[in-house]
Design an enzyme around this catalytic site. Structure first.
Site, mmCIF file in Angstrom:
data_model
loop_
_atom_site.group_PDB
_atom_site.id
_atom_site.type_symbol
_atom_site.label_atom_id
_atom_site.label_comp_id
_atom_site.label_asym_id
_atom_site.label_seq_id
_atom_site.Cartn_x
_atom_site.Cartn_y
_atom_site.Cartn_z
ATOM 1 N N ASP A 200 109.794 28.642 -83.977
ATOM 2 C CA ASP A 200 109.289 28.302 -85.309
ATOM 3 C C ASP A 200 110.125 29.046 -86.357
ATOM 4 O O ASP A 200 110.325 30.267 -86.246
ATOM 5 C CB ASP A 200 107.817 28.762 -85.363
ATOM 6 C CG ASP A 200 107.078 28.257 -86.582
ATOM 7 O OD1 ASP A 200 107.474 27.224 -87.135
ATOM 8 O OD2 ASP A 200 106.070 28.903 -86.945
ATOM 9 N N HIS B 265 104.361 21.705 -91.965
ATOM 10 C CA HIS B 265 104.064 23.142 -91.817
ATOM 11 C C HIS B 265 102.874 23.479 -92.718
ATOM 12 O O HIS B 265 102.430 22.653 -93.520
ATOM 13 C CB HIS B 265 105.283 23.968 -92.246
ATOM 14 C CG HIS B 265 106.354 24.014 -91.220
ATOM 15 N ND1 HIS B 265 106.678 25.147 -90.532
ATOM 16 C CD2 HIS B 265 107.145 23.028 -90.728
ATOM 17 C CE1 HIS B 265 107.652 24.870 -89.674
ATOM 18 N NE2 HIS B 265 107.958 23.585 -89.763
ATOM 19 N N SER C 142 97.031 24.746 -92.084
ATOM 20 C CA SER C 142 95.704 25.284 -91.785
ATOM 21 C C SER C 142 94.712 24.810 -92.850
ATOM 22 O O SER C 142 95.075 24.601 -94.012
ATOM 23 C CB SER C 142 95.742 26.820 -91.744
ATOM 24 O OG SER C 142 96.238 27.245 -90.485
ATOM 25 N N SER D 216 97.375 30.050 -89.265
ATOM 26 C CA SER D 216 96.387 30.864 -89.991
ATOM 27 C C SER D 216 94.950 30.591 -89.557
ATOM 28 O O SER D 216 94.136 31.524 -89.476
ATOM 29 C CB SER D 216 96.505 30.629 -91.502
ATOM 30 O OG SER D 216 97.779 31.015 -91.949
HETATM 31 P P1 13P Z 1 99.513 27.917 -91.612
HETATM 32 O O1 13P Z 1 99.785 29.262 -92.203
HETATM 33 O O2 13P Z 1 98.946 26.988 -92.618
HETATM 34 O O3 13P Z 1 98.703 27.988 -90.377
HETATM 35 O O4 13P Z 1 100.950 27.294 -91.211
HETATM 36 C C1 13P Z 1 101.577 27.655 -89.991
HETATM 37 C C2 13P Z 1 102.973 27.183 -89.900
HETATM 38 O O5 13P Z 1 103.454 26.376 -90.666
HETATM 39 C C3 13P Z 1 103.791 27.722 -88.796
HETATM 40 O O6 13P Z 1 105.115 27.305 -88.891
HETATM 41 O O1 G3H Z 2 105.038 29.872 -90.567
HETATM 42 C C1 G3H Z 2 104.817 31.015 -90.184
HETATM 43 C C2 G3H Z 2 103.948 31.223 -89.000
HETATM 44 O O2 G3H Z 2 102.593 31.254 -89.353
HETATM 45 C C3 G3H Z 2 104.383 32.458 -88.262
HETATM 46 O O3 G3H Z 2 104.078 33.606 -88.991
HETATM 47 O O4 G3H Z 2 106.205 34.904 -89.085
HETATM 48 O O5 G3H Z 2 103.943 36.009 -89.359
HETATM 49 O O6 G3H Z 2 104.688 35.158 -87.122
HETATM 50 P P1 G3H Z 2 104.773 35.000 -88.621
HETATM 51 ZN ZN ZN Z 3 105.823 27.024 -90.906
#
Ligand code: 13P
Ligand code: G3H
Ligand code: ZN
Length: 344
Positions: free
Chosen positions: A98, A227, A230, A273
């Site tokens: 990711d 992305h 949440s 999230s």
């Molecule tokens: P949220 O913070 O809305 O869960 O998005 C997660 C995300 O886009 C991870 O790449």
């Molecule tokens: O988009 C980001 C994801 O929620 C991952 O978050 O970089 O804190 O692991 P992180």
């Molecule tokens: Zn993301």
């Protein structure tokens, strides 16, 4: 080089072609530890959903890249065993990077068994983003690894204030970007944002489905990724605040809007999230109710169950991915068979 196929993962190609055709989105859930990973894969087995388990750079540093890789492989093995024991079909699992921010990070993940990577060049100027993405695609495709690129910038989440200043994806750029880079899927910016603070209370939360539809018109059938999806469950926020936490008022992406996006070109929806909030709410609730508790299994176990329920519900009610694994497994078996026949 460890190839992802030897670990039992699949890339995202077949998942996405089925998802686009059938009007659902594959869940892409982030994990950093064992309980999150168990909840994700077990909920997807139970709902017979395909799944993308995703790891950020931060997760890789937090849990150690070697350990995280073994955990992900272990999850595939556990799902095979659980499926056999419960008389369920196996499910397709992709291991995805990711927000990869460099060519070297993407290569390192591909060489250690990831089946899919995101190269996030969205903060660069267009030409630079396209060149970096093309370079990653060239390497990834040598190993049949799929690549997600990004155009447009999601609003940042700083100082716990509601996100502002999105740079929406420009529909007029997507055809050129997709054809020049060779990406397999495209993340777009249409008003979603990362973290718990997406819209202020009182603001009417709305994503720009009109931009999505215009993009879809320009690149029909091409897999789109959302992305920052949440929905920020208000019951979890209330529990956290009642049990000593402090999460400011915030509103997420309404689930009906995600469902609508999943029915069209969106075939991967990223959620992190919501899982963090549900897990934290359950742990805080247990600490508040039983201050004498100090066995991690007694609070992490229930947190894992709460997460599992939340992911199963998302698959069924929001993403529409429940029950879709068998169709994808059948298509994958055909591809495997053709590959073996060709290699004989
Ligand atoms: P949220 O913070 O809305 O869960 O998005 C997660 C995300 O886009 C991870 O790449
Ligand atoms: O988009 C980001 C994801 O929620 C991952 O978050 O970089 O804190 O692991 P992180
Ligand atoms: Zn993301």
């Amino acid at each position: 080089m460890i190839h992802y196929r030897s670990l039992g993962f699949v890339n995202t190609r077949v998942m996405f072609s089925v998802a686009v055709r059938a009007g659902f989105a594959v869940p892409a859930y982030n994990f950093n530890n064992m309980e999150q990973l168990q909840a994700i894969v077990l909920s997807c087995l139970e709902t017979q959903s395909p799944v993308i388990i995703q790891v950020s750079k931060g997760a890789r540093d937090y849990a150690d890249r070697t350990l995280l890789g073994h955990m992900a492989h272990g999850a595939v093995e556990m799902i095979k065993r659980e499926a056999a024991e419960k008389g369920l079909g196996e499910i397709p699992i992709a291991l995805h990077l990711d927000h990869g921010d460099s060519y070297d990070l993407c290569v390192s993940c591909i060489e250690s068994g990831f089946s899919s990577v995101m190269i996030d060049g969205s903060h660069h100027a267009y030409e630079e983003n396209a060149a970096l993405t093309r370079r990653v695609v060239d390497f990834a495709h040598l190993h049949d690894v799929t690549v997600e690129g990004e155009l447009g910038v999601l609003a940042g989440v700083e100082d716990e204030v509601a996100a502002e200043s999105h740079t929406y994806t420009r529909p007029e750029e997507v055809e050129d970007f997709v054809s020049r880079t060779g990406v397999d899927s495209l993340a777009i910016s249409i008003g979603t944002s990362h973290g718990a603070y997406k819209f202020k209370v009182g603001q009417s939360p709305r994503i720009r489905l009109d931009i999505l539809h215009e993009i879809e018109r320009r690149i029909p059938g091409f897999p789109i990724v959302l992305h920052g999806s949440s929905s920020i469950p208000q019951d979890a926020v209330e529990t956290i605040n009642r049990c000593g936490g402090s999460i400011k008022d915030s509103v997420g992406i309404p689930e009906e809007q995600l469902r609508e996006a999943a029915r069209s070109a969106v075939c991967k929806i990223n959620i992190d999230s919501d899982g963090r909030l549900v897990m934290t709410a359950k742990i805080r609730e247990i600490f508040a109710r039983k201050p004498e508790e100090f066995d991690p299994r007694k609070y992490l176990g229930p947190a894992r169950e709460a997460l599992r329920d939340m992911y199963a519900r998302k698959n069924r009610e929001v993403l529409g991915s429940a029950g879709r694994a068998p169709e994808i497994m059948t298509a994958l078996v055909g591809i495997q068979y053709n590959r073996e026949v060709k290699n004989e």
